[in-house]
Design a protein around this motif. Structure first.
Motif, PDB file in Angstrom:
ATOM      1  N   UNK A  87       0.795  -1.256  -0.117  1.00 39.15           N
ATOM      2  CA  UNK A  87      -0.061  -0.062  -0.128  1.00 39.15           C
ATOM      3  C   UNK A  87       0.836   1.206  -0.036  1.00 39.15           C
ATOM      4  N   UNK A  88       0.492   2.104  -0.841  1.00 40.39           N
ATOM      5  CA  UNK A  88       1.187   3.422  -0.721  1.00 40.39           C
ATOM      6  C   UNK A  88       0.071   4.475  -0.168  1.00 40.39           C
ATOM      7  N   UNK A 100      -6.210   8.108   3.732  1.00 35.06           N
ATOM      8  CA  UNK A 100      -6.940   7.090   3.008  1.00 35.06           C
ATOM      9  C   UNK A 100      -5.935   6.003   2.348  1.00 35.06           C
ATOM     10  N   UNK A 101      -6.000   4.647   2.800  1.00 35.81           N
ATOM     11  CA  UNK A 101      -5.477   3.669   2.042  1.00 35.81           C
ATOM     12  C   UNK A 101      -6.167   3.398   0.713  1.00 35.81           C
TER      13      UNK A 101
ATOM     14  N   UNK B  41      -9.899  -4.757   0.220  1.00 35.12           N
ATOM     15  CA  UNK B  41      -9.818  -3.247   0.239  1.00 35.12           C
ATOM     16  C   UNK B  41      -8.398  -2.988   1.244  1.00 35.12           C
ATOM     17  N   UNK B  42      -7.981  -1.869   1.081  1.00 35.25           N
ATOM     18  CA  UNK B  42      -7.229  -1.470   1.951  1.00 35.25           C
ATOM     19  C   UNK B  42      -7.728  -0.751   3.156  1.00 35.25           C
ATOM     20  N   UNK B  43      -7.191  -0.733   4.548  1.00 33.44           N
ATOM     21  CA  UNK B  43      -7.654  -0.215   5.658  1.00 33.44           C
ATOM     22  C   UNK B  43      -8.496   1.029   5.400  1.00 33.44           C
TER      23      UNK B  43
END
Lengths: 111, 116
Positions: A87-88, A100-101, B41-43
């Motif tokens: 994740x960026x 926001x991820x 999904x991301x957190x």
């Protein structure tokens, strides 16, 4: 919200270098860029963080161009254990409500 | 093990019940964050504390969600009247803020909530 865009997935072979580019066009002056790694059923794990130019640590390098509208995470000589979601994250130090991820990049390393 | 612990690791509850999750951050960290993560999904950021003060709560998903950090150490996240859509992984993270610098977040293992 500080929106980021990354490729959904990337495949690589063991021993290769993997570069993941993240777009963050609306990054603000005080924001910095952080990358996390996540394995299934675990919380994300910090990899590297930077504000501009290049940052290197024992596991990765982070390249940030002068306009800061993108960043590239470089993983040298990946192994099977580097298979994970990356994740960026643009960290808005003055307004955490904008944090926001994105959906992240699934990296799959094969022998 | 990052040093951040969460309890319970798994929770199964029936729709309409209340649930509470606990997070114990790294002891010297003054910031604590809560996230929700659904499959693929991301957190999703929910809220955060600096010491005992809740500095951002506009991202809490509804008024059924609330969080506390009464003594600036551990924190609890409560969901009232759970719905099936609340089924997700709830993550806690902590970090250190010194002056203008905010250091990286350390995440716990998460609490997986299943609402039946």
């Amino acid at each position: 919200l500080a929106k980021t865009t990354q490729p959904i997935s990337m495949d690589s072979y063991e021993g290769q270098e993997v570069n993941i580019t993240c777009s963050h066009n609306n990054i603000a002056t005080n924001d910095y860029i952080t990358w996390y790694q996540q394995f299934p059923s675990q919380g994300p794990r910090f990899i590297i963080q930077g504000y501009k130019t290049k940052v290197t640590n024992e596991v990765a390098s982070l390249f940030i161009p002068a306009d800061r509208k993108s960043s590239t995470l470089s993983l040298p000589r990946v192994s099977l254990s580097d298979t994970a979601v990356y994740y960026c994250l643009v960290v808005p130090t003055d307004s955490w409500g904008k944090l926001q991820f994105g959906a992240g990049t699934q990296v799959v390393v094969t022998p | 093990d990052t040093g951040v612990s969460q309890d319970p690791r798994h929770k199964i509850t029936k729709r309409g019940q209340n649930v509470t999750f606990r997070c114990d951050p790294i002891s010297e960290h003054n910031r604590l964050y809560w996230y929700r993560q659904t499959l693929g999904q991301g957190p999703e950021f929910l809220t955060y504390f600096q010491n005992e003060a809740q500095l951002e709560k506009s991202r809490l998903l509804s008024d059924r969600f609330s969080a506390e950090r009464p003594k600036g150490s551990f924190s609890t996240l409560e969901i009232q009247r759970t719905e099936q859509g609340d089924s997700a992984m709830y993550l806690c993270a902590s970090s250190l803020k010194q002056g203008a610098n905010v250091y990286e977040q350390y995440f716990g293992p998460g609490t997986r909530l299943t609402v039946t």
